[in-house]
Scaffold this motif. Structure first.
Motif, mmCIF file in Angstrom:
data_model
loop_
_atom_site.group_PDB
_atom_site.id
_atom_site.type_symbol
_atom_site.label_atom_id
_atom_site.label_comp_id
_atom_site.label_asym_id
_atom_site.label_seq_id
_atom_site.Cartn_x
_atom_site.Cartn_y
_atom_site.Cartn_z
ATOM 1 N N CYS A 91 -31.465 12.334 -117.639
ATOM 2 C CA CYS A 91 -31.008 13.461 -116.816
ATOM 3 C C CYS A 91 -29.593 13.272 -116.259
ATOM 4 O O CYS A 91 -28.837 14.235 -116.146
ATOM 5 C CB CYS A 91 -32.006 13.795 -115.713
ATOM 6 N N TYR A 92 -29.209 12.038 -115.942
ATOM 7 C CA TYR A 92 -27.849 11.821 -115.436
ATOM 8 C C TYR A 92 -26.823 12.079 -116.532
ATOM 9 O O TYR A 92 -25.784 12.703 -116.291
ATOM 10 C CB TYR A 92 -27.681 10.406 -114.875
ATOM 11 N N GLN A 125 -33.038 14.659 -105.935
ATOM 12 C CA GLN A 125 -32.059 13.586 -106.161
ATOM 13 C C GLN A 125 -31.886 12.712 -104.920
ATOM 14 O O GLN A 125 -31.793 11.498 -105.019
ATOM 15 C CB GLN A 125 -30.711 14.191 -106.570
ATOM 16 N N PRO A 137 -28.735 16.334 -111.079
ATOM 17 C CA PRO A 137 -29.435 15.828 -112.266
ATOM 18 C C PRO A 137 -30.937 16.103 -112.267
ATOM 19 O O PRO A 137 -31.519 16.309 -113.332
ATOM 20 C CB PRO A 137 -29.156 14.329 -112.236
ATOM 21 N N PHE A 138 -31.569 16.108 -111.088
ATOM 22 C CA PHE A 138 -33.000 16.397 -111.004
ATOM 23 C C PHE A 138 -33.347 16.796 -109.576
ATOM 24 O O PHE A 138 -32.661 16.421 -108.631
ATOM 25 C CB PHE A 138 -33.862 15.208 -111.467
ATOM 26 N N ARG A 153 -27.214 14.046 -119.149
ATOM 27 C CA ARG A 153 -27.175 15.493 -119.390
ATOM 28 C C ARG A 153 -26.367 16.192 -118.309
ATOM 29 O O ARG A 153 -25.588 17.109 -118.594
ATOM 30 C CB ARG A 153 -28.584 16.072 -119.471
ATOM 31 N N ARG A 154 -26.511 15.754 -117.059
ATOM 32 C CA ARG A 154 -25.702 16.310 -115.969
ATOM 33 C C ARG A 154 -24.220 16.070 -116.233
ATOM 34 O O ARG A 154 -23.397 16.972 -116.098
ATOM 35 C CB ARG A 154 -26.134 15.674 -114.647
ATOM 36 N N PHE A 170 -37.115 13.706 -112.599
ATOM 37 C CA PHE A 170 -36.312 12.617 -113.153
ATOM 38 C C PHE A 170 -36.767 12.312 -114.570
ATOM 39 O O PHE A 170 -37.956 12.213 -114.850
ATOM 40 C CB PHE A 170 -36.437 11.356 -112.292
ATOM 41 N N THR A 171 -35.797 12.164 -115.458
ATOM 42 C CA THR A 171 -36.047 11.688 -116.825
ATOM 43 C C THR A 171 -34.963 10.655 -117.133
ATOM 44 O O THR A 171 -33.895 10.677 -116.512
ATOM 45 C CB THR A 171 -35.978 12.823 -117.865
ATOM 46 N N VAL A 195 -30.222 20.349 -113.521
ATOM 47 C CA VAL A 195 -30.298 19.944 -114.922
ATOM 48 C C VAL A 195 -31.742 19.691 -115.347
ATOM 49 O O VAL A 195 -32.139 20.038 -116.450
ATOM 50 C CB VAL A 195 -29.413 18.700 -115.174
ATOM 51 N N SER A 196 -32.553 19.099 -114.467
ATOM 52 C CA SER A 196 -33.938 18.775 -114.806
ATOM 53 C C SER A 196 -34.814 18.929 -113.565
ATOM 54 O O SER A 196 -34.392 18.549 -112.474
ATOM 55 C CB SER A 196 -34.010 17.332 -115.321
#
Length: 166
Positions: free
Chosen positions: A121-122, A88, A84-85, A124-125, A117-118, A113-114
């Motif tokens: 992001c999870y 992680q 996710p970022f 979107r993952r 962290f945003t 994915v990113s």
């Protein structure tokens, strides 16, 4: 990226949400790991060769390790880490972080994915994994959260869902 029809992704709870927490010697954890491995083997038997894992602690790592064992028996198995970022696992403690890095090193592909962290992001993952797959294996206990959201998204996208009760 291989054919979506031959791809499977996974969702499940983090260790902190599991009844046994981080105690993987608990009989319930051992049984869950066996059922995850059986599900990964079953979809292999149905033609899946490409597996995607979100790399969170807990059930995601159980799944990734089961797929790596499966790859040891079937050389045509591929494992992708959908991260996710960046960073992680940066705050994970010693052994858990080393385990994450060992699994990452053994993955065939890595999708970031990113960069940082945003808040989304999870999700979107999770959407990336579902959108790349025809099957979702879910270790789920009935509670709302990221696992349930991923399952609902997968249902809307028409994926086959193999639910493993936690």
């Amino acid at each position: 990226m291989p054919d979506r029809e031959r791809s499977c992704c996974f969702t499940g709870h983090r260790a902190s949400k599991l009844p046994w927490g981080f105690n993987e010697r608990d009989a319930r954890c051992i049984e869950l790991k066996r059922r995850i491995a059986d599900a990964a083997e079953a979809v292999y038997g149905a033609g899946v060769r490409y597996y995607i894992c979100g790399m969170a602690n807990g059930c995601d790592l159980y799944f990734a390790e089961a797929v790596l064992e499966l790859r040891g028996r079937h050389s045509d198995v591929t494992l992708e880490a959908a991260v996710p970022f960046e960073g992680q696992a940066a705050r994970w403690e010693g052994e858990l972080r080393q385990r994450y890095e060992r699994v990452m090193d053994q993955c065939d592909y890595h999708t970031l994915v990113s960069r940082e962290f945003t808040p989304g992001c999870y999700q979107r993952r999770n959407h990336y994994m579902v959108d790349s797959s025809s099957v979702l294996i879910a270790a789920y206990d009935g509670r709302s959260g990221g696992t349930m959201s991923t399952m609902l998204y997968a249902m809307r996208q028409g994926l086959e869902i193999i639910e493993i009760q936690v």
